[in-house]
Design a protein around this motif. Structure first.
Motif, mmCIF file in Angstrom:
data_model
loop_
_atom_site.group_PDB
_atom_site.id
_atom_site.type_symbol
_atom_site.label_atom_id
_atom_site.label_comp_id
_atom_site.label_asym_id
_atom_site.label_seq_id
_atom_site.Cartn_x
_atom_site.Cartn_y
_atom_site.Cartn_z
ATOM 1 N N GLY A 147 0.815 -1.223 0.000
ATOM 2 C CA GLY A 147 0.000 0.000 0.000
ATOM 3 C C GLY A 147 0.841 1.263 0.000
ATOM 4 O O GLY A 147 0.548 2.218 -0.725
ATOM 5 N N SER A 148 1.907 1.270 0.777
ATOM 6 C CA SER A 148 2.776 2.449 0.827
ATOM 7 C C SER A 148 3.476 2.677 -0.504
ATOM 8 O O SER A 148 3.591 3.814 -0.974
ATOM 9 C CB SER A 148 3.815 2.296 1.929
ATOM 10 O OG SER A 148 3.206 2.285 3.175
ATOM 11 N N LEU A 149 3.965 1.599 -1.110
ATOM 12 C CA LEU A 149 4.617 1.747 -2.410
ATOM 13 C C LEU A 149 3.636 2.201 -3.483
ATOM 14 O O LEU A 149 3.972 3.020 -4.346
ATOM 15 C CB LEU A 149 5.288 0.432 -2.808
ATOM 16 C CG LEU A 149 6.470 0.018 -1.930
ATOM 17 C CD1 LEU A 149 6.982 -1.349 -2.348
ATOM 18 C CD2 LEU A 149 7.575 1.052 -1.976
ATOM 19 N N TYR A 150 2.424 1.691 -3.435
ATOM 20 C CA TYR A 150 1.400 2.110 -4.392
ATOM 21 C C TYR A 150 1.074 3.597 -4.228
ATOM 22 O O TYR A 150 0.983 4.334 -5.207
ATOM 23 C CB TYR A 150 0.141 1.257 -4.207
ATOM 24 C CG TYR A 150 -0.985 1.632 -5.127
ATOM 25 C CD1 TYR A 150 -0.915 1.327 -6.479
ATOM 26 C CD2 TYR A 150 -2.109 2.299 -4.652
ATOM 27 C CE1 TYR A 150 -1.948 1.681 -7.335
ATOM 28 C CE2 TYR A 150 -3.141 2.649 -5.492
ATOM 29 C CZ TYR A 150 -3.059 2.337 -6.834
ATOM 30 O OH TYR A 150 -4.073 2.687 -7.677
ATOM 31 N N LEU A 151 0.914 4.032 -2.977
ATOM 32 C CA LEU A 151 0.631 5.448 -2.733
ATOM 33 C C LEU A 151 1.817 6.330 -3.111
ATOM 34 O O LEU A 151 1.628 7.460 -3.570
ATOM 35 C CB LEU A 151 0.258 5.660 -1.271
ATOM 36 C CG LEU A 151 -1.093 5.078 -0.855
ATOM 37 C CD1 LEU A 151 -1.266 5.178 0.654
ATOM 38 C CD2 LEU A 151 -2.227 5.769 -1.582
ATOM 39 N N ASN A 211 8.697 10.521 0.486
ATOM 40 C CA ASN A 211 9.534 10.368 1.681
ATOM 41 C C ASN A 211 8.730 9.846 2.870
ATOM 42 O O ASN A 211 9.206 9.004 3.627
ATOM 43 C CB ASN A 211 10.209 11.688 2.044
ATOM 44 C CG ASN A 211 11.300 12.050 1.058
ATOM 45 O OD1 ASN A 211 11.879 11.185 0.432
ATOM 46 N ND2 ASN A 211 11.552 13.346 0.938
ATOM 47 N N GLN A 212 7.492 10.334 3.030
ATOM 48 C CA GLN A 212 6.666 9.872 4.138
ATOM 49 C C GLN A 212 6.284 8.410 3.959
ATOM 50 O O GLN A 212 6.269 7.639 4.921
ATOM 51 C CB GLN A 212 5.397 10.727 4.268
ATOM 52 C CG GLN A 212 5.648 12.121 4.774
ATOM 53 C CD GLN A 212 6.102 13.084 3.676
ATOM 54 O OE1 GLN A 212 6.161 12.733 2.505
ATOM 55 N NE2 GLN A 212 6.428 14.306 4.062
ATOM 56 N N PHE A 213 5.970 8.011 2.738
ATOM 57 C CA PHE A 213 5.613 6.618 2.494
ATOM 58 C C PHE A 213 6.824 5.708 2.657
ATOM 59 O O PHE A 213 6.700 4.572 3.124
ATOM 60 C CB PHE A 213 4.985 6.449 1.111
ATOM 61 C CG PHE A 213 3.660 7.154 0.971
ATOM 62 C CD1 PHE A 213 2.636 6.925 1.872
ATOM 63 C CD2 PHE A 213 3.432 8.039 -0.061
ATOM 64 C CE1 PHE A 213 1.412 7.576 1.761
ATOM 65 C CE2 PHE A 213 2.217 8.690 -0.191
ATOM 66 C CZ PHE A 213 1.202 8.455 0.722
ATOM 67 N N LEU A 214 8.006 6.196 2.304
ATOM 68 C CA LEU A 214 9.222 5.427 2.511
ATOM 69 C C LEU A 214 9.482 5.233 4.004
ATOM 70 O O LEU A 214 9.847 4.138 4.442
ATOM 71 C CB LEU A 214 10.411 6.123 1.852
ATOM 72 C CG LEU A 214 11.767 5.450 2.019
ATOM 73 C CD1 LEU A 214 11.759 4.067 1.378
ATOM 74 C CD2 LEU A 214 12.854 6.304 1.423
ATOM 75 N N ASP A 215 9.258 6.273 4.798
ATOM 76 C CA ASP A 215 9.414 6.152 6.246
ATOM 77 C C ASP A 215 8.421 5.153 6.833
ATOM 78 O O ASP A 215 8.771 4.359 7.710
ATOM 79 C CB ASP A 215 9.238 7.513 6.931
ATOM 80 C CG ASP A 215 10.397 8.452 6.665
ATOM 81 O OD1 ASP A 215 11.484 7.964 6.297
ATOM 82 O OD2 ASP A 215 10.202 9.677 6.837
ATOM 83 N N LEU A 216 7.189 5.175 6.345
ATOM 84 C CA LEU A 216 6.183 4.227 6.812
ATOM 85 C C LEU A 216 6.585 2.796 6.471
ATOM 86 O O LEU A 216 6.453 1.883 7.297
ATOM 87 C CB LEU A 216 4.827 4.550 6.197
ATOM 88 C CG LEU A 216 3.676 3.627 6.552
ATOM 89 C CD1 LEU A 216 3.389 3.676 8.046
ATOM 90 C CD2 LEU A 216 2.441 3.999 5.763
ATOM 91 N N THR A 217 7.116 2.590 5.287
ATOM 92 C CA THR A 217 7.563 1.259 4.868
ATOM 93 C C THR A 217 8.740 0.792 5.720
ATOM 94 O O THR A 217 8.775 -0.357 6.166
ATOM 95 C CB THR A 217 7.952 1.276 3.377
ATOM 96 O OG1 THR A 217 6.827 1.727 2.614
ATOM 97 C CG2 THR A 217 8.367 -0.084 2.900
#
Length: 56
Positions: free
Chosen positions: A23-27, A36-42
């Motif tokens: 989901g994070s990579l898709y977003l 950057n925020q999605f990378l941190d979440l991953t």
């Protein structure tokens, strides 16, 4: 008598981690401004999963 499979903690955590990473990579693909925020979440999801897999 019904036989229901009980899911183990590892199966549930693995599934949640996989959904979070995908989901994070898709977003991140959809919204390049927030990558950057999605990378941190991953990184957080993978780090938590690995940390929970280390035996005590």
């Amino acid at each position: 008598m019904s036989s229901q499979k009980q899911f183990s903690r590892d199966e549930i955590l693995g599934t949640v981690m996989l959904v979070t990473v995908i989901g994070s990579l898709y977003l991140a693909i959809i919204d390049p401004n927030s990558r950057n925020q999605f990378l941190d979440l991953t990184k957080f999801a993978v780090g938590t999963y690995v940390g929970l897999q280390i035996p005590k």
